[in-house]
Design a protein around this motif. Structure first.
Motif, PDB file in Angstrom:
ATOM      1  N   THR A 123       0.957  -1.541  -0.434  1.00 24.04           N
ATOM      2  CA  THR A 123      -0.322  -0.095  -0.107  1.00 24.04           C
ATOM      3  C   THR A 123       1.012   1.179   0.226  1.00 24.04           C
ATOM      4  OG1 THR A 123      -0.274  -0.053   2.473  1.00 24.04           O
ATOM      5  CG2 THR A 123      -1.428  -0.894   0.983  1.00 24.04           C
ATOM      6  N   ILE A 124       0.489   2.247  -0.404  1.00 27.05           N
ATOM      7  CA  ILE A 124       1.217   3.433  -0.694  1.00 27.05           C
ATOM      8  C   ILE A 124       0.237   4.728   0.199  1.00 27.05           C
ATOM      9  CG2 ILE A 124       1.565   5.482  -1.960  1.00 27.05           C
ATOM     10  CD1 ILE A 124       2.139   4.197  -3.853  1.00 27.05           C
ATOM     11  N   GLY A 139       5.935  -7.290   3.007  1.00 25.24           N
ATOM     12  CA  GLY A 139       6.469  -6.560   1.915  1.00 25.24           C
ATOM     13  C   GLY A 139       6.972  -4.976   2.256  1.00 25.24           C
ATOM     14  N   THR A 140       6.504  -4.268   1.067  1.00 26.29           N
ATOM     15  CA  THR A 140       6.760  -3.246   1.157  1.00 26.29           C
ATOM     16  C   THR A 140       5.679  -2.136   1.403  1.00 26.29           C
ATOM     17  OG1 THR A 140       8.633  -3.242   0.108  1.00 26.29           O
ATOM     18  CG2 THR A 140       8.334  -0.453   0.455  1.00 26.29           C
ATOM     19  N   ALA A 164       7.008  -8.967   9.045  1.00 23.64           N
ATOM     20  CA  ALA A 164       7.630 -10.604   7.921  1.00 23.64           C
ATOM     21  C   ALA A 164       9.364 -10.189   8.138  1.00 23.64           C
ATOM     22  CB  ALA A 164       6.691 -10.331   7.217  1.00 23.64           C
ATOM     23  N   THR A 165       9.729 -11.620   8.017  1.00 24.63           N
ATOM     24  CA  THR A 165      11.006 -10.745   6.836  1.00 24.63           C
ATOM     25  C   THR A 165      11.538 -10.227   5.717  1.00 24.63           C
ATOM     26  OG1 THR A 165      11.832 -13.061   8.148  1.00 24.63           O
ATOM     27  CG2 THR A 165      13.430 -12.457   6.454  1.00 24.63           C
ATOM     28  N   ASN A 166      12.467  -9.726   5.800  1.00 22.76           N
ATOM     29  CA  ASN A 166      12.510  -8.298   5.178  1.00 22.76           C
ATOM     30  C   ASN A 166      11.269  -7.371   4.053  1.00 22.76           C
ATOM     31  OD1 ASN A 166      15.317  -9.809   4.402  1.00 22.76           O
ATOM     32  ND2 ASN A 166      14.341 -11.226   3.703  1.00 22.76           N
ATOM     33  N   SER A 167      11.448  -6.987   5.210  1.00 24.41           N
ATOM     34  CA  SER A 167      10.087  -6.237   5.308  1.00 24.41           C
ATOM     35  C   SER A 167      10.446  -4.864   5.505  1.00 24.41           C
ATOM     36  CB  SER A 167       9.134  -6.336   6.062  1.00 24.41           C
ATOM     37  OG  SER A 167       9.541  -5.759   7.226  1.00 24.41           O
ATOM     38  N   ALA A 168      10.236  -3.730   4.725  1.00 24.23           N
ATOM     39  CA  ALA A 168       9.850  -2.272   4.729  1.00 24.23           C
ATOM     40  C   ALA A 168       9.308  -1.165   4.819  1.00 24.23           C
ATOM     41  CB  ALA A 168      11.404  -1.929   3.102  1.00 24.23           C
ATOM     42  N   THR A 192      13.406 -10.779  10.612  1.00 25.81           N
ATOM     43  CA  THR A 192      14.856 -10.292  10.758  1.00 25.81           C
ATOM     44  C   THR A 192      14.641  -9.801   9.408  1.00 25.81           C
ATOM     45  OG1 THR A 192      15.030 -13.135  11.919  1.00 25.81           O
ATOM     46  CG2 THR A 192      16.243 -12.260   9.623  1.00 25.81           C
ATOM     47  N   GLY A 193      16.199  -9.107   8.827  1.00 28.58           N
ATOM     48  CA  GLY A 193      16.125  -8.460   7.850  1.00 28.58           C
ATOM     49  C   GLY A 193      14.830  -6.865   7.783  1.00 28.58           C
ATOM     50  N   THR A 194      14.537  -6.799   8.435  1.00 28.87           N
ATOM     51  CA  THR A 194      13.278  -5.156   8.695  1.00 28.87           C
ATOM     52  C   THR A 194      13.914  -4.277   8.101  1.00 28.87           C
ATOM     53  OG1 THR A 194      11.711  -6.982   9.441  1.00 28.87           O
ATOM     54  CG2 THR A 194      11.030  -4.818   9.316  1.00 28.87           C
ATOM     55  N   SER A 195      13.406  -3.103   7.252  1.00 26.96           N
ATOM     56  CA  SER A 195      14.061  -2.338   7.272  1.00 26.96           C
ATOM     57  C   SER A 195      12.835  -1.047   7.441  1.00 26.96           C
ATOM     58  CB  SER A 195      14.965  -1.729   6.071  1.00 26.96           C
ATOM     59  OG  SER A 195      14.895  -0.368   5.869  1.00 26.96           O
ATOM     60  N   LEU A 196      12.799   0.033   8.451  1.00 25.17           N
ATOM     61  CA  LEU A 196      12.165   0.091   9.281  1.00 25.17           C
ATOM     62  C   LEU A 196      12.753   1.963   9.651  1.00 25.17           C
ATOM     63  CD1 LEU A 196       8.977   0.246  11.313  1.00 25.17           C
ATOM     64  CD2 LEU A 196      10.058   0.519  12.997  1.00 25.17           C
ATOM     65  N   GLN A 197      11.469   2.521   9.347  1.00 32.23           N
ATOM     66  CA  GLN A 197      11.867   4.354   9.359  1.00 32.23           C
ATOM     67  C   GLN A 197      10.533   4.641  10.685  1.00 32.23           C
ATOM     68  OE1 GLN A 197      13.484   6.498   6.177  1.00 32.23           O
ATOM     69  NE2 GLN A 197      12.930   5.314   4.561  1.00 32.23           N
TER      70      GLN A 197
END
Length: 380
Positions: A123-124, A139-140, A164-168, A192-197
């Motif tokens: 979603t945006i 996902g993203t 989830a893993t590698n979500s962003a 694991t591997g999540t990129s959060l802002q």
């Protein structure tokens, strides 16, 4: 088949691909006016703040302060690195927690909020306030500031937030991590591997699994923050004033009694009661608290008035040998527990006002004279 007919399938395929991509990217536009940032107060300097403990495994790097309160345990540094100050159960961490409570309540109370599905992946989101029973990111999820660097995003979860893993969380349109707030009603877990802002404001605990990175802050009110080979970077944000809570309290000590002419006004606990009476003779009422026209606090003193209208002064909110009645009124002088609206038992003329007593005396004299003349006329 000519060239134009050969190009037509290619164009159709391109259009179909565009439609399919658009179908998977849902743009959500919230209701309401532009939001102000959530002020963090002294919690602003913290990349990690917990209520019970901060625990780290591995070579995490924390760019910002680390604190805990009311707990006192910060472990795992080293091997982890803190590029800031550690505050364990000190006054600084305590104040940061107090400010965190204010910030959390501010974020949780933002309205109007647009309801979203639990899954935010794909979603945006445009600037505004969003709410869901739970939040998930697979996902993203993209935050679009639409060219406004001051655009604010507040995303509320009644319960958990799980990635989830590698979500962003991706930014476009000039979005700023200083203006993104994830308010979580229980606990947040970064896969694991999540990129959060953005800043997570969690009621209970926050867990960052292996390799998760955050551009923002992890702030937990009551529970622990658990780290595992993470990089947490607090952005350099402008100070935002915390919302203020105004508490109104009224304390009334004693009472204020004002006597003007024939009207007495008594104010007790912001309630005004007016009773009509004559101005007391010989002094001004002081000390007591007449409520609803009922003098309290003592017993009438100065003896039993006889043969006319007693005089004296009010003392302690109670009559002391003084009549508070009006001429011609059926009310006598007031004593303890007696109300100006209740007629007193009348005993002889001593309890009557002077005017009434004088009138009765004149009538009795006239009657005696008339009776004497009648007897005299009969004698003759």
């Amino acid at each position: 088949m000519n060239l134009r007919s050969r190009q037509l399938p290619t164009v159709l395929i391109g259009l179909l691909a565009t439609v399919c991509v658009a179908a998977f990217l849902v743009v959500v536009r919230p209701a309401g006016a532009a939001e102000a940032p959530v002020g963090l107060g002294t919690a602003e300097s913290y990349a990690v703040l917990a209520g019970s403990a901060v625990t780290n495994t591995g070579s995490s790097v924390i760019n910002g302060d680390v604190g805990v309160s009311p707990g006192f345990s910060i472990t795992g540094f080293p091997p982890g690195t803190v590029n800031g100050v550690q505050h364990a159960a000190g006054a600084e961490a305590l104040q940061a927690q107090i400010d965190l409570v204010t910030a959390y309540n501010d974020a949780a109370g933002r309205t109007p909020a647009t309801s979203v599905a639990a899954e935010l992946g794909g979603t945006i989101l445009l600037p505004g306030v969003y709410t869901g029973a739970t939040l998930e990111i697979t996902g993203t999820v993209t935050l679009d500031a639409e060219g406004d660097p001051d655009a604010v995003f507040v995303i509320q979860s009644d319960s958990t937030m799980i990635t989830a893993t590698n979500s962003a969380v991706a930014f476009i349109g000039g979005a700023n991590p200083c203006n993104v707030f994830w308010q979580v009603g229980s606990s947040a877990t970064l896969g694991t591997g999540t990129s959060l802002q953005g800043t997570i404001l969690a009621l209970t605990s926050i867990t960052a699994n292996t390799g998760a990175t955050v551009v923002g802050s992890l702030l937990a009110r009551n529970g622990a923050v658990t780290l595992d080979n993470n990089v947490i970077t607090r952005p350099d944000c402008a100070d935002v004033t915390l919302p203020t809570t105004t508490t109104s309290a009224t304390t009334t000590t004693g009472a204020t009694t004002t006597t003007t002419g024939a009207t007495t006004t008594t104010e007790v606990d912001d309630t005004t009661t007016s009773t009509t009476s004559t101005t007391p003779t010989g002094g001004t009422p002081t000390g007591g608290t007449p409520t609803g026209g009922t003098p309290t606090g003592g017993t009438p003193t100065g003896g039993t008035p006889t043969g006319g209208t007693p005089t004296g002064a009010f003392s302690g909110g109670v009559t002391s040998g003084t009549s508070s009645s009006s001429p011609g009124s059926p009310y006598g002088s007031l004593g303890t527990g007696q109300s100006a609206s209740t007629p007193l038992a009348q005993t002889g003329t001593s309890a009557l006002p002077a005017t009434v007593a004088g009138t009765i005396s004149l009538l009795m004299g006239a009657a005696i004279i008339a009776l004497s003349r009648r007897r005299a006329s009969k004698t003759h």
